[in-house]
Design a protein around this motif. Structure first.
Motif, PDB file in Angstrom:
ATOM      1  N   SER A  29       0.858  -1.190   0.000  1.00  0.00           N
ATOM      2  CA  SER A  29       0.000   0.000   0.000  1.00  0.00           C
ATOM      3  C   SER A  29       0.890   1.235   0.000  1.00  0.00           C
ATOM      4  CB  SER A  29      -0.889   0.017   1.252  1.00  0.00           C
ATOM      5  OG  SER A  29      -1.563   1.263   1.412  1.00  0.00           O
ATOM      6  N   ILE A  30       0.350   2.336  -0.472  1.00  0.00           N
ATOM      7  CA  ILE A  30       1.017   3.601  -0.195  1.00  0.00           C
ATOM      8  C   ILE A  30       0.899   3.858   1.307  1.00  0.00           C
ATOM      9  CG2 ILE A  30       0.536   4.617  -2.467  1.00  0.00           C
ATOM     10  CD1 ILE A  30      -1.681   6.266  -1.090  1.00  0.00           C
ATOM     11  N   LEU A  31       1.830   4.613   1.847  1.00  0.00           N
ATOM     12  CA  LEU A  31       1.697   5.059   3.234  1.00  0.00           C
ATOM     13  C   LEU A  31       0.593   6.108   3.224  1.00  0.00           C
ATOM     14  CD1 LEU A  31       2.786   4.894   6.109  1.00  0.00           C
ATOM     15  CD2 LEU A  31       4.351   6.752   5.549  1.00  0.00           C
ATOM     16  N   SER A  32      -0.576   5.693   3.653  1.00  0.00           N
ATOM     17  CA  SER A  32      -1.772   6.503   3.411  1.00  0.00           C
ATOM     18  C   SER A  32      -2.465   6.914   4.697  1.00  0.00           C
ATOM     19  CB  SER A  32      -2.758   5.696   2.549  1.00  0.00           C
ATOM     20  OG  SER A  32      -3.975   6.377   2.384  1.00  0.00           O
ATOM     21  N   GLY A  33      -3.034   8.070   4.648  1.00  0.00           N
ATOM     22  CA  GLY A  33      -3.798   8.571   5.780  1.00  0.00           C
ATOM     23  C   GLY A  33      -3.939  10.073   5.677  1.00  0.00           C
ATOM     24  N   ASP A  34      -4.185  10.694   6.805  1.00  0.00           N
ATOM     25  CA  ASP A  34      -4.323  12.148   6.865  1.00  0.00           C
ATOM     26  C   ASP A  34      -3.382  12.708   7.913  1.00  0.00           C
ATOM     27  OD1 ASP A  34      -6.367  12.463   4.917  1.00  0.00           O
ATOM     28  OD2 ASP A  34      -7.850  11.802   6.385  1.00  0.00           O
TER      29      ASP A  34
END
Length: 452
Positions: free
Chosen positions: A323-328
């Motif tokens: 996954s991409i390092l994803s979040g907010d």
């Protein structure tokens, strides 16, 4: 004002008028007050089309708690796409005014950092939000170019995985989850038919398409931007990624043709109705949508493939990017006078209680380490998602990334008419990749030269 800031403003000055016009048209939800009031905090975050009622409830409750503890109000403002997100950041830098706090996607943090318009977190700032050690260390992977130069305060984690309809896989005799992109295509073919499709995909979504391309390319050893700062879009690995992604709906027939015009919410709806076997590129945010639907109790999560198209194993230079390092991340504007209020707001939403409530409403994993540990212990279903988080890789940390990301999506946007007609030719694809390569390299060069 620093020379770096002047250079950044030179870089984006050409879009100033467009940016200001675009921002004025964005949606705005106001809770108790006006952004012109020094006792009103302006907070901008992405619009939530999946859980709009829950978002409204959360905003109201958050604002009420903030009013109780600080005496200040909150004005909520929203962006609805990656382009609006970029425009809002550009506009604020150009004008020197705007929202006091932004919730931005992690991949946009490098762009925000490059502007020099957001507070760099030091010991005093971390103390003001409750301490840096309260956050999961992995969540800082794209908060800044180094541990000592960070602007991103982790808010929510969203590693990407696949949701899988276990009934449809069982009917097709599939007993193991695919680990290669070719296996996923084969399993999608095996589960297509009788009113079902193998894959639920959203080709017209403003955020999803580039993530597929990035993931497949990373697995092949292509990081889109090399360590030396060169764009790597016009390459065989990226072409193979787009070809696989396009062939799903044209050549392989494993995606509903209507999906050419779908956004993520429509692809999600197809899966929840039990009409798709795999819903790739989803996160824990989908869990609430599965409740009370035909797939409730008939689904599980699985890692996305990590072996590139055309291969049975990852090449020696391939990257196991699940996954991409994803979040907010939260970022705090340094052009305003409400930084203390901004840190109070972020501290309120960083506690275990607040983070677990945000997960309950929206499905975003906590970045607060204590909250994340409690959640993992209580829900074994989350193991593949937690594993995906550990195998997540950051996108290139460059202020040019947001434009590069948009260029990757634009290749799909330009290909929509061809997808509808049944084929994106190799010539068409190569031409679009060359154009995206030129745009990406131009942006990288401007960043390297300080915007001059």
């Amino acid at each position: 004002m620093s020379t770096g800031r002047l250079r950044t403003r030179t870089l984006i000055g050409a879009v100033a008028v467009v940016a200001l016009a675009a921002l004025s048209l964005q949606g705005c939800a106001v809770v108790n007050g006006s952004g012109d009031d020094p006792h009103t905090l302006r907070v901008m975050m992405g619009a939530d089309t999946t859980y709009p009622q829950q978002r409204k409830q959360w905003q109201q409750e958050t604002a009420a708690e903030f009013k109780r503890t600080t005496g200040a109000d909150i004005q909520w403002e929203t962006y609805a796409s990656a382009q609006e997100e970029l425009t809002a950041i550009q506009t604020s830098v150009i004008s020197g005014q705007g929202p006091d706090v932004y919730a931005i996607g992690s991949t946009f943090t490098p762009t925000a950092y490059a502007t020099g318009a957001f507070v760099e977190m030091g010991e005093q700032q971390w103390r003001a939000v409750g301490g840096k050690d309260q956050f999961d260390p992995a969540s800082f992977g794209i908060s800044g170019p180094s541990p000592s130069k960070q602007i991103g305060i982790p808010f929510a984690s969203r590693p990407f995985v696949m949701a899988v309809n276990t009934d449809l896989l069982r009917q097709a005799g599939i007993t193991e989850m695919p680990t290669t992109w070719d296996q996923l295509t084969a399993d999608a073919k095996a589960t297509t038919g009788n009113g079902h499709h193998g894959l639920a995909i959203a080709y017209a979504d403003g955020f999803d398409p580039w993530k597929f391309i990035w993931g497949m390319a990373e697995n092949a050893g292509n990081t889109i931007v090399s360590k030396s700062g060169k764009a790597e879009i016009d390459s065989e690995a990226v072409q193979n990624a787009y070809r696989t992604y396009f062939d799903w709906v044209t050549k392989d027939g494993v995606v509903d043709k209507a999906a050419i015009g779908w956004n993520n919410a429509q692809a999600l709806a197809q899966f929840t109705e039990g009409k798709a076997a795999f819903f790739p590129m989803t996160t824990t945010t989908a869990i609430n949508s599965f409740k009370g639907t035909p797939v409730d109790g008939k689904y599980e999560f699985a890692l996305l493939p990590t072996v590139p198209p055309g291969a049975t194993e990852r090449p020696s230079n391939g990257i196991e990017a699940a996954s991409i390092l994803s979040g907010d991340n939260w970022v705090v504007a340094d052009y305003g006078t409400k930084q203390d209020l901004s840190f109070d707001f972020i501290k309120q939403l960083s506690t275990p209680k607040a983070q677990l409530e945000y997960y309950r409403l929206f499905g975003n994993l906590p970045t607060n380490a204590a909250a994340a540990a409690r959640l993992a212990a209580d829900d074994p279903q989350l193991k593949p998602i937690i594993d995906a988080g550990k195998l997540s890789k950051p996108t290139a940390f460059t202020g040019a990334w947001s434009d590069i990301q948009l260029s990757l999506v634009d290749v799909v946007v330009q290909s929509i008419p061809s997808l509808k007609s049944g084929e994106v030719s190799d010539d068409q694809l190569r031409k679009r990749l060359r154009a995206a390569q030129q745009d990406a390299q131009s942006t990288l060069d401007r960043q390297k030269n300080g915007g001059l």
